[in-house]
Design an enzyme around this catalytic site. Structure first.
Site, PDB file in Angstrom:
ATOM      1  N   GLU A 146       0.783  -1.316  -0.195  1.00 51.71           N
ATOM      2  CA  GLU A 146      -0.058  -0.030   0.024  1.00 51.71           C
ATOM      3  C   GLU A 146       0.982   1.200  -0.033  1.00 51.71           C
ATOM      4  N   ARG A 168       9.805 -15.380  -4.317  1.00 49.10           N
ATOM      5  CA  ARG A 168      11.206 -15.275  -4.074  1.00 49.10           C
ATOM      6  C   ARG A 168      12.109 -16.300  -4.447  1.00 49.10           C
ATOM      7  N   HIS A 206      16.414  -5.994   0.299  1.00 48.82           N
ATOM      8  CA  HIS A 206      17.642  -6.449   0.639  1.00 48.82           C
ATOM      9  C   HIS A 206      17.705  -6.609   2.274  1.00 48.82           C
ATOM     10  N   THR A 224       2.839  -4.699 -10.107  1.00 46.52           N
ATOM     11  CA  THR A 224       3.190  -5.154 -11.340  1.00 46.52           C
ATOM     12  C   THR A 224       1.939  -5.784 -12.165  1.00 46.52           C
ATOM     13  N   GLU A 247       9.399  -7.778  -3.668  1.00 45.75           N
ATOM     14  CA  GLU A 247       9.387  -9.157  -2.890  1.00 45.75           C
ATOM     15  C   GLU A 247      10.223  -9.052  -1.657  1.00 45.75           C
ATOM     16  N   GLY A 249       4.556  -0.800   3.119  1.00 44.77           N
ATOM     17  CA  GLY A 249       5.199  -1.431   2.159  1.00 44.77           C
ATOM     18  C   GLY A 249       6.086  -2.529   2.690  1.00 44.77           C
TER      19      GLY A 249
HETATM   20  P1  TGC Z   1       4.963 -12.558  11.020  1.00 37.86           P
HETATM   21  O1  TGC Z   1       4.307 -12.344  12.338  1.00 37.86           O
HETATM   22  O2  TGC Z   1       6.482 -13.125  11.067  1.00 37.86           O
HETATM   23  O3  TGC Z   1       4.322 -13.897  10.215  1.00 37.86           O
HETATM   24  C1  TGC Z   1       2.761 -13.733   9.975  1.00 37.86           C
HETATM   25  C2  TGC Z   1       2.517 -15.291   9.639  1.00 37.86           C
HETATM   26  O4  TGC Z   1       3.041 -15.494   8.452  1.00 37.86           O
HETATM   27  C3  TGC Z   1       4.145 -16.653   8.475  1.00 37.86           C
HETATM   28  N1  TGC Z   1       5.228 -16.173   7.399  1.00 37.86           N
HETATM   29  C4  TGC Z   1       5.426 -16.804   6.208  1.00 37.86           C
HETATM   30  N2  TGC Z   1       4.944 -17.887   5.642  1.00 37.86           N
HETATM   31  C5  TGC Z   1       5.256 -18.322   4.479  1.00 37.86           C
HETATM   32  N3  TGC Z   1       6.104 -17.668   3.925  1.00 37.86           N
HETATM   33  C6  TGC Z   1       6.813 -16.698   4.420  1.00 37.86           C
HETATM   34  N4  TGC Z   1       7.984 -16.005   3.803  1.00 37.86           N
HETATM   35  C7  TGC Z   1       6.523 -16.268   5.647  1.00 37.86           C
HETATM   36  N5  TGC Z   1       6.848 -15.316   6.313  1.00 37.86           N
HETATM   37  C8  TGC Z   1       6.036 -15.519   7.510  1.00 37.86           C
HETATM   38  C9  TGC Z   1       4.406 -16.741   9.779  1.00 37.86           C
HETATM   39  O5  TGC Z   1       5.001 -18.072  10.325  1.00 37.86           O
HETATM   40  C10 TGC Z   1       2.905 -16.326  10.388  1.00 37.86           C
HETATM   41  O6  TGC Z   1       2.112 -17.395  10.501  1.00 37.86           O
HETATM   42  P2  TGC Z   1       1.126 -17.656  11.905  1.00 37.86           P
HETATM   43  O7  TGC Z   1       0.506 -18.758  11.369  1.00 37.86           O
HETATM   44  O8  TGC Z   1       2.033 -17.612  12.830  1.00 37.86           O
HETATM   45  O9  TGC Z   1       0.114 -16.390  11.677  1.00 37.86           O
HETATM   46  O10 TGC Z   1       4.873 -11.249  10.111  1.00 37.86           O
HETATM   47  P3  TGC Z   1       5.415  -9.890  10.345  1.00 37.86           P
HETATM   48  O11 TGC Z   1       4.457  -8.877  10.210  1.00 37.86           O
HETATM   49  O12 TGC Z   1       6.252  -9.865  11.686  1.00 37.86           O
HETATM   50  O13 TGC Z   1       6.429  -9.799   8.930  1.00 37.86           O
HETATM   51  C11 TGC Z   1       7.593 -10.366   9.008  1.00 37.86           C
HETATM   52  C12 TGC Z   1       8.241  -9.687   7.603  1.00 37.86           C
HETATM   53  C13 TGC Z   1       8.631  -8.268   7.690  1.00 37.86           C
HETATM   54  C14 TGC Z   1       9.267 -10.479   7.383  1.00 37.86           C
HETATM   55  C15 TGC Z   1       7.192  -9.544   6.378  1.00 37.86           C
HETATM   56  O14 TGC Z   1       6.192  -8.704   6.685  1.00 37.86           O
HETATM   57  C16 TGC Z   1       7.804  -9.381   5.135  1.00 37.86           C
HETATM   58  O15 TGC Z   1       8.261 -10.204   4.422  1.00 37.86           O
HETATM   59  N6  TGC Z   1       7.853  -8.310   4.536  1.00 37.86           N
HETATM   60  C17 TGC Z   1       8.280  -7.987   3.271  1.00 37.86           C
HETATM   61  C18 TGC Z   1       7.152  -7.343   2.350  1.00 37.86           C
HETATM   62  C19 TGC Z   1       7.110  -7.695   1.071  1.00 37.86           C
HETATM   63  O16 TGC Z   1       7.805  -8.679   0.600  1.00 37.86           O
HETATM   64  N7  TGC Z   1       6.352  -7.313   0.192  1.00 37.86           N
HETATM   65  C20 TGC Z   1       6.512  -7.678  -1.343  1.00 37.86           C
HETATM   66  C21 TGC Z   1       4.977  -7.298  -1.917  1.00 37.86           C
HETATM   67  S1  TGC Z   1       4.801  -8.245  -3.387  1.00 37.86           S
HETATM   68  C22 TGC Z   1       5.943  -7.518  -4.455  1.00 37.86           C
HETATM   69  O17 TGC Z   1       6.836  -7.310  -4.103  1.00 37.86           O
HETATM   70  C23 TGC Z   1       5.466  -8.405  -5.882  1.00 37.86           C
HETATM   71  S2  TGC Z   1       6.923  -7.929  -6.931  1.00 37.86           S
HETATM   72  C24 TGC Z   1       6.363  -8.695  -8.365  1.00 37.86           C
HETATM   73  C25 TGC Z   1       7.081  -8.957  -9.328  1.00 37.86           C
HETATM   74  O18 TGC Z   1       7.980 -10.051  -9.476  1.00 37.86           O
HETATM   75  O19 TGC Z   1       7.052  -7.950 -10.407  1.00 37.86           O
HETATM   76  P1  FAD Z   2       9.611   0.900   2.666  1.00 36.87           P
HETATM   77  O1  FAD Z   2       9.016  -0.385   3.284  1.00 36.87           O
HETATM   78  O2  FAD Z   2       9.042   2.278   2.772  1.00 36.87           O
HETATM   79  O3  FAD Z   2      11.324   0.929   2.762  1.00 36.87           O
HETATM   80  C1  FAD Z   2      12.058   1.984   2.572  1.00 36.87           C
HETATM   81  C2  FAD Z   2      13.520   1.639   3.186  1.00 36.87           C
HETATM   82  O4  FAD Z   2      13.310   1.249   4.385  1.00 36.87           O
HETATM   83  C3  FAD Z   2      13.953   0.218   2.475  1.00 36.87           C
HETATM   84  O5  FAD Z   2      15.250   0.267   2.268  1.00 36.87           O
HETATM   85  C4  FAD Z   2      13.922  -0.635   3.489  1.00 36.87           C
HETATM   86  O6  FAD Z   2      14.846  -1.776   3.692  1.00 36.87           O
HETATM   87  C5  FAD Z   2      13.663   0.186   4.870  1.00 36.87           C
HETATM   88  N1  FAD Z   2      13.044  -0.437   6.085  1.00 36.87           N
HETATM   89  C6  FAD Z   2      12.171  -0.490   6.092  1.00 36.87           C
HETATM   90  N2  FAD Z   2      11.652  -1.455   7.454  1.00 36.87           N
HETATM   91  C7  FAD Z   2      12.916  -1.485   7.867  1.00 36.87           C
HETATM   92  C8  FAD Z   2      13.491  -2.042   9.053  1.00 36.87           C
HETATM   93  N3  FAD Z   2      12.543  -2.553   9.994  1.00 36.87           N
HETATM   94  N4  FAD Z   2      14.598  -2.121   9.254  1.00 36.87           N
HETATM   95  C9  FAD Z   2      15.606  -1.702   8.678  1.00 36.87           C
HETATM   96  N5  FAD Z   2      15.294  -1.042   7.155  1.00 36.87           N
HETATM   97  C10 FAD Z   2      13.949  -0.871   7.217  1.00 36.87           C
HETATM   98  N6  FAD Z   2       4.101  -4.839  -4.351  1.00 36.87           N
HETATM   99  C11 FAD Z   2       2.891  -5.759  -4.599  1.00 36.87           C
HETATM  100  O7  FAD Z   2       2.121  -5.822  -3.766  1.00 36.87           O
HETATM  101  N7  FAD Z   2       2.636  -6.241  -5.754  1.00 36.87           N
HETATM  102  C12 FAD Z   2       3.559  -6.314  -6.851  1.00 36.87           C
HETATM  103  O8  FAD Z   2       3.174  -6.608  -7.935  1.00 36.87           O
HETATM  104  C13 FAD Z   2       4.445  -5.303  -6.617  1.00 36.87           C
HETATM  105  N8  FAD Z   2       5.348  -4.920  -7.800  1.00 36.87           N
HETATM  106  C14 FAD Z   2       6.442  -3.787  -7.604  1.00 36.87           C
HETATM  107  C15 FAD Z   2       6.944  -3.573  -8.605  1.00 36.87           C
HETATM  108  C16 FAD Z   2       7.936  -2.476  -8.607  1.00 36.87           C
HETATM  109  C17 FAD Z   2       8.376  -1.928  -9.866  1.00 36.87           C
HETATM  110  C18 FAD Z   2       8.260  -2.108  -7.376  1.00 36.87           C
HETATM  111  C19 FAD Z   2       9.142  -1.131  -7.438  1.00 36.87           C
HETATM  112  C20 FAD Z   2       7.895  -2.611  -6.241  1.00 36.87           C
HETATM  113  C21 FAD Z   2       6.710  -3.600  -6.409  1.00 36.87           C
HETATM  114  N9  FAD Z   2       5.881  -4.018  -5.329  1.00 36.87           N
HETATM  115  C22 FAD Z   2       4.864  -4.826  -5.407  1.00 36.87           C
HETATM  116  C23 FAD Z   2       6.147  -3.116  -3.876  1.00 36.87           C
HETATM  117  C24 FAD Z   2       7.373  -3.828  -3.309  1.00 36.87           C
HETATM  118  O9  FAD Z   2       7.224  -4.959  -2.629  1.00 36.87           O
HETATM  119  C25 FAD Z   2       7.752  -2.676  -2.126  1.00 36.87           C
HETATM  120  O10 FAD Z   2       8.450  -1.514  -2.768  1.00 36.87           O
HETATM  121  C26 FAD Z   2       8.924  -3.154  -1.245  1.00 36.87           C
HETATM  122  O11 FAD Z   2       8.252  -4.403  -0.447  1.00 36.87           O
HETATM  123  C27 FAD Z   2       9.323  -2.054  -0.370  1.00 36.87           C
HETATM  124  O12 FAD Z   2       8.224  -1.352   0.336  1.00 36.87           O
HETATM  125  P2  FAD Z   2       8.464   0.072   0.059  1.00 36.87           P
HETATM  126  O13 FAD Z   2       8.619   0.601  -1.383  1.00 36.87           O
HETATM  127  O14 FAD Z   2       6.916   0.816   0.558  1.00 36.87           O
HETATM  128  O15 FAD Z   2       9.759   0.691   0.833  1.00 36.87           O
END
Ligand code: TGC
Ligand code: FAD
Length: 407
Positions: free
Chosen positions: A155, A266, A389, A186, A386, A159
């Site tokens: 959102e 991932r 780093h 995306t 996703e 993020g």
């Molecule tokens: P946390 O309390 O740790 O976990 C909540 C529940 O989720 C389970 N879990 C997982 N399950 C499967 N796979 C994983 N990687 C999992 N990580 C956690 C966990 O066991 C728990 O389960 P339950 O049964 O106890 O409820 O959650 P948290 O809120 O503390 O968050 C942890 C954190 C920071 C690692 C997580 O929020 C995170 O990974 N943040 C990064 C956000 C992110 O990656 N966003 C990506 C958006 S999509 C995207 O970027 C698409 S790009 C598309 C393209 O390729 O073009």
């Molecule tokens: P923020 O979360 O605001 O982070 C900003 C900086 O702060 C980063 O360097 C981060 O590492 C740092 N930071 C944040 N929290 C911490 C912490 N606890 N400790 C230390 N450092 C921290 N999302 C979807 O849902 N679906 C999609 O299809 C999708 N596609 C995408 C395509 C593109 C081209 C891009 C750029 C992004 C896409 N995303 C999508 C979103 C993407 O997953 C987010 O950009 C990403 O998860 C980071 O969120 P943010 O950009 O809000 O950065």
């Protein structure tokens, strides 16, 4: 996928095994692969050379998405390679899935993104958490690329921490009323369906399938990206969208729903990034042998050799990490934290390789005569989406210390 016939297939495998260096397979990882992995790689590689390489610089320069490639990606089995064939997937294993992502990203990270989103973030949640009716309705057409999907988790104000999302649903009889917005999505402007994650009145995160054209649902494009330019990115905006309850994914509640989709995607990125690195390395190696300065090829200079030696070393380490992760995934033993480590390491590796390759190309390295600058700019996104780093570093940190930096 394999149009070469039995003799052609044997030749492909023989060629790969006899000449590992054509794939920069320094540690003969091909010897660890099965024939169907090598055949899948060759088929996708050939498709990328024919369909992606000739057009990608132009699309990236114009910041246009080559949407005509969706059907071709479906034909080569790039959408959900490891999902069951009866649900639109490829019925292959996790290593085949990884190798396909590698070959796509050798072409462009944006093309791999098309496949990651469609297969791992749209088909996978419907397959894993959807009703039988939802699976039958959407999966076969997603698998062929007839339908395009997107995934809405991020959102504008949430993020890295999706647990704080504010997009919400309110009960209204046989439907929910959805309000909120998603950012950086995306494919959203061209998507027929969107898998969206929102909070219900009890605060529980639920997944649902939205269809294009639902009143109150729009998907404006985000412009001005200097990275992933051949991939289209947008918002998802929900203003009192009436979502029938039959569109909600019945099989999951809570953040583990979207996070498990991220684990699947991932994993593919950990392999995909190797493809971008290989393309940069390959280009730099060739250039170092052809470009003459001070009366000798620049590859003869020790400093160039140091760069190339370090590049192939890091690529080889990443290949081994991906392969081992693949064998764990095939056994159902790859943990989310292990996947995090591979995504972070391999994307960072690819970005460093791209930067070194850019230097080896000198001034030519900033032009679209070579793929290097495009890969480098793309990888800045791949490093961030996703899970950034640093978020992945903290996931590993939590796994090894048992201490949670997020709470
Ligand atoms: P946390 O309390 O740790 O976990 C909540 C529940 O989720 C389970 N879990 C997982 N399950 C499967 N796979 C994983 N990687 C999992 N990580 C956690 C966990 O066991 C728990 O389960 P339950 O049964 O106890 O409820 O959650 P948290 O809120 O503390 O968050 C942890 C954190 C920071 C690692 C997580 O929020 C995170 O990974 N943040 C990064 C956000 C992110 O990656 N966003 C990506 C958006 S999509 C995207 O970027 C698409 S790009 C598309 C393209 O390729 O073009
Ligand atoms: P923020 O979360 O605001 O982070 C900003 C900086 O702060 C980063 O360097 C981060 O590492 C740092 N930071 C944040 N929290 C911490 C912490 N606890 N400790 C230390 N450092 C921290 N999302 C979807 O849902 N679906 C999609 O299809 C999708 N596609 C995408 C395509 C593109 C081209 C891009 C750029 C992004 C896409 N995303 C999508 C979103 C993407 O997953 C987010 O950009 C990403 O998860 C980071 O969120 P943010 O950009 O809000 O950065």
């Amino acid at each position: 996928m394999h149009a070469n016939g039995a003799e052609g297939q044997t030749n492909i495998i023989k060629k790969a095994k006899e000449d590992p260096f054509q794939y920069h397979d320094y540690y003969r990882i091909d010897d660890l692969l099965q024939e169907d992995h090598l055949l899948a790689r060759e088929a996708v590689r050939t498709w990328v050379k024919q369909e992606v390489t000739p057009i990608i610089e132009d699309y990236a320069e114009r910041a246009k998405c080559p949407t005509h490639l969706f059907k071709g990606l479906g034909e080569i089995g790039a959408f959900g390679p490891s999902l069951p064939a009866e649900y639109g997937g490829g019925g292959m294993d996790e290593i085949a899935y990884g190798i396909i992502m590698q070959e796509l990203e050798r072409g462009d990270s944006g093309i791999r993104s098309m496949a990651s989103v469609q297969g791992s973030l749209v088909m996978y949640p419907i397959y894993r958490f959807g009703s039988e009716e939802q699976k039958q309705k959407y999966l076969p057409r997603l698998g062929t690329g007839e339908l395009i999907g997107c995934f809405g988790l991020t959102e504008p104000d949430h993020g890295s921490d999706p647990s704080s999302m504010v997009t919400n649903i309110r009960d209204d009889g046989d439907a929910y009323i959805l309000n909120g917005a998603k950012m950086w999505i995306t494919n959203s402007p061209i998507a027929d369906i969107a898998v969206v994650w929102a909070r219900d009145e009890e605060g529980v995160i639920r997944g649902m399938i939205l269809e294009k054209g639902m009143p109150g649902f729009s998907a404006p494009e985000i412009h001005g990206k200097w990275s992933l330019r051949a991939s289209i990115t947008g918002e998802l905006v929900f203003e009192d969208v009436r979502v029938p309850k039959s569109q909600v994914l019945p099989g999951v509640q809570g953040l583990k729903g979207p996070l498990s989709c991220l684990s699947k995607a991932r994993y593919g990125i950990a392999w995909g990034a190797i493809g971008a690195a290989l393309d940069c390395y390959d280009s730099a190696l060739r250039y170092s042998q052809e470009r003459i300065q001070f009366d000798r090829p620049i590859g003869q200079f020790q400093l160039t050799q140091k760069k190339l030696a370090e590049m192939i070393t890091e690529i080889t380490k990443a290949q081994l990490l991906a392969w081992r992760l693949g064998t764990l995934a095939n056994e159902g033993k790859a943990s989310p934290a292990q996947i995090s480590m591979a995504k972070r390491n391999n994307v960072h590796m690819a970005l460093e390789v791209a930067r070194e390759a850019r230097q080896i190309h000198g001034g030519m390295g900033i032009t679209n005569e070579y793929p290097v600058m495009r890969h480098m700019m793309n990888l800045e996104t791949v490093l961030t989406y996703e899970g950034t780093h640093d978020i992945h570093l903290l996931i590993t940190g939590m796994d090894v210390t048992g201490l949670n930096a997020f709470k």
